[in-house]
Each structure stands twice: as C-alpha cells, then as structure tokens.
Design an enzyme around this catalytic site. Structure first.
Site, PDB file in Angstrom:
ATOM      1  N   ARG A 237       0.847  -1.269   0.065  1.00 34.08           N
ATOM      2  CA  ARG A 237       0.052  -0.186   0.032  1.00 34.08           C
ATOM      3  C   ARG A 237       1.029   1.369  -0.078  1.00 34.08           C
ATOM      4  O   ARG A 237       1.928   1.269   0.598  1.00 34.08           O
ATOM      5  CB  ARG A 237      -0.771  -0.143   1.205  1.00 34.08           C
ATOM      6  N   GLU A 266      -4.388   7.274  -4.935  1.00 37.13           N
ATOM      7  CA  GLU A 266      -4.568   6.670  -6.199  1.00 37.13           C
ATOM      8  C   GLU A 266      -5.823   7.134  -6.559  1.00 37.13           C
ATOM      9  O   GLU A 266      -7.085   7.495  -6.034  1.00 37.13           O
ATOM     10  CB  GLU A 266      -4.714   5.083  -5.953  1.00 37.13           C
ATOM     11  N   HIS A 285      -2.072   0.249  -9.522  1.00 32.73           N
ATOM     12  CA  HIS A 285      -2.494  -0.737  -8.673  1.00 32.73           C
ATOM     13  C   HIS A 285      -3.056  -1.913  -9.414  1.00 32.73           C
ATOM     14  O   HIS A 285      -4.228  -2.230  -9.278  1.00 32.73           O
ATOM     15  CB  HIS A 285      -3.425  -0.210  -7.464  1.00 32.73           C
TER      16      HIS A 285
HETATM   17  C1  DGY Z   1      -5.956  -6.221  -2.760  1.00 32.44           C
HETATM   18  O1  DGY Z   1      -6.749  -7.149  -2.776  1.00 32.44           O
HETATM   19  O2  DGY Z   1      -6.010  -5.968  -1.640  1.00 32.44           O
HETATM   20  C2  DGY Z   1      -5.343  -5.540  -4.033  1.00 32.44           C
HETATM   21  O3  DGY Z   1      -4.248  -4.608  -3.535  1.00 32.44           O
HETATM   22  C3  DGY Z   1      -6.291  -4.660  -4.523  1.00 32.44           C
HETATM   23  O4  DGY Z   1      -6.752  -3.838  -3.814  1.00 32.44           O
END
Ligand code: DGY
Length: 325
Positions: A237, A266, A285
């Site tokens: 993240r 994002e 992402h």
């Molecule tokens: C997750 O599954 O957490 C991925 O990062 C997509 O948000």
C-alpha cells in the site's frame, strides 16, 4: 424473503446469476458522485455489500442499519474500520490466497522492469531513439543472484521468495513480525532486522498490509540506510511509504530505482514528481489484475457473502470475533 445485496463492483454474468438466485441485487456500476448518491440511497435496505476500492467509513455505514455482511473483493482490508464493524457485528470477509501468485508475478515484473530498465528502453525504441547499439549509459543491473529483501513475509512475500530463490537463484532475506522457520527452510531465507535488511538487500520489496503500525514505516531514515544500487519495490500500500522521502531518495541517487504499483493517493496524479523520474516504473495498482484472478476474487467474495447471509461462517472471515460472539 430474499436478502438485499448492494454491489458496488460489476461481476461476470455467471456470478451475477448466482447472486440473483439467492438475493435481490442492486448494482451501483460506478463510484463517481452519481454512483455514490445511488449507494447512499440503497444502503438503508442492504443486508449485504460486495465491492472494492471504496472507503466504507462509519458515516456511510450508519446509513445501513440492517447490514449483516461486507464481502470485500480484495485481500487488503484497510478500507474498513474493523473495530466499528465488529462493534456492529457486521461480518467482514476478504479474498486472500486466490491473488497470491498473480500479485507476486506483478512484484517480479516490477523487479525485472526496474533492474533491466524495460519501460525506459522500450520507450526509447518507440520514440525512434534506437539509432546504434546501446552502451553502458543504457545498461541495467542483473536480477539473478542478487539479494532479494522482503518486508512482510505473508503469503505474497512467500510467493516472491519462491520466485527469487528457485527462479533467479537469489539469496532471500526477510523481515516480519517474527522469524518463520518453515519459510527459511523452503527458500533458504534468512531473517533480518528491518535496518539490516535495508542495508543488505539489492531489491527491497514491500508486501505488508497497511495498518496503524505499518503506516509511514519507510521514510527518509529508512531510505538513508539503502545503498545507491538498491531498488525499491512496493506492491503493498502506498501509505506504508513517505512518498516525498522516496522522491528525494530517487532524485538524489540514494537508491537506484523504484517499481511502484501503489501510491499515497490513487489514481496517481499526472503532476506527481514520481512521473518525472526515469528510474521509476509506476503501474496502476494492478497487482491482482488479470482476468483469471479478478474472476477468482469475485467468486470468492460472492461465496463469502452468500455464506454470511445464510448464517454460515464465511471462509475468509476477517473479524472472527463477531462469529465467536
Ligand atoms: C488487494 O486485494 O488488496 C489488492 O491490493 C487490490 O486492492
């Protein structure tokens, strides 16, 4: 009477049919201002919610007095206030496992792209700048045999270690809450303190969840420990990293490059300084974003939600305290 489900993510026809069979479905097909308005209108009748990429805070969820379960189509649960959900006895489920290998593939794509300068050099060809054999100014650095440092040895960390160890002959070092003997045995991996890992790894890969403890974990002091040839990879993240400190480390040559799939904000703004740097590979992402994996995640979320609404324990329950209670 069927339970009411509010979907804020489109599903395949097959999964839609499954949900329709057991529940009454309201689909919110976009999360723009109009879609959010529709979501607010639908929340008062919702027993279940299914979707992703939306911060479902108490202000929104207070609109849903009948809510029993939320099925997140993600492994990360940083969009939810788990204490609040637990207090309200709302079951939260996520979609681990099904995305592990794909997300680790993305991590390795970023490792290879940054080390071998794939995006930069491919753009050079496209821009008509490949006019003679390339020389040292365009050389990258090796991946095989280099030290892979993994911060956060969960499922995705293990899948990265597997690729590095078996595929690329990389010594693996890792940092996590506690040493993991089974991982050490399988991948010949060695546990390090965070600071030692930052100093010793050629590739520093973040695979941690975002929590109160990990927010801002990597900042100026941590970048200062890395070496000029270090490459930083983030598939966890964005908020685990101080982005301004990362920009500074890249600009000043404190580290060589960064491969980033996640950002503080994002979608990443076009005026982000990260996008002015040739030594950054930025992706949207897309960690788990393949047809196969996104369908598997959606299927998993539907299974979790239908189980919860039928009074059964969802396989991927996050706040198990609610079930115990
Ligand atoms: C997750 O599954 O957490 C991925 O990062 C997509 O948000």
């Amino acid at each position: 009477m069927k339970k009411q489900v509010v979907l804020y993510k489109k599903l395949s026809p097959l999964l839609m049919a499954r949900l329709h069979e057991h529940t009454d479905v309201t689909l919110i097909d976009s999360l723009d201002a109009e879609g959010l308005g529709k979501l607010r209108d639908a929340l008062p009748r919702a027993h279940g919610l299914l979707g992703a990429s939306l911060k479902l805070d108490a202000e929104l969820l207070d609109l849903a007095p009948n809510l029993e379960a939320i099925a997140s189509v993600s492994v990360g649960v940083d969009n939810y206030d788990i204490d609040y959900l637990t207090e309200r006895r709302i079951l939260l489920s996520n979609t681990p496992d099904v995305l592990t290998e794909t997300t680790a593939d993305t991590g390795f794509a970023l490792i290879l792209a940054t080390a071998r300068r794939v995006v930069e050099l491919a753009n050079m060809v496209r821009d008509g700048q490949w006019t003679r054999n390339i020389g040292p100014a365009h050389f990258g650095s090796d991946v095989h045999g280099k030290t892979l440092g993994i911060i956060g040895m969960g499922r995705i960390g293990e899948a990265l270690a597997q690729r590095g160890h078996f595929g690329f002959g990389m010594p693996v070092i890792y940092h996590s809450n506690s040493p993991k003997p089974a991982v050490e045995k399988r991948f010949n991996a060695q546990y390090r303190s965070l600071n030692d890992l930052l100093q010793q790894a050629d590739f520093i890969c973040l695979t941690l969840p975002l929590t109160a403890e990990t927010e801002g974990l990597i900042g100026a002091e941590e970048f200062a420990l890395m070496r000029p040839e270090s490459i930083f990879i983030n598939i966890s993240r964005g908020k685990v990293v101080h982005e301004a400190a990362l920009v500074q480390a890249l600009r000043s040559g404190q580290i060589r490059a960064a491969g980033l799939d996640v950002f503080e904000r994002e979608p990443l703004n076009l005026d982000s300084p990260l996008l002015q740097l040739n030594n950054v590979v930025a992706t949207p992402h897309m960690g788990s974003a393949t047809h196969e994996t996104r369908e598997a995640m959606a299927r998993c979320a539907v299974d979790n939600l239908l189980a919860a609404l039928a009074g059964k324990r969802p396989e991927n329950l996050v706040n198990i305290q609610v079930w115990k209670a």
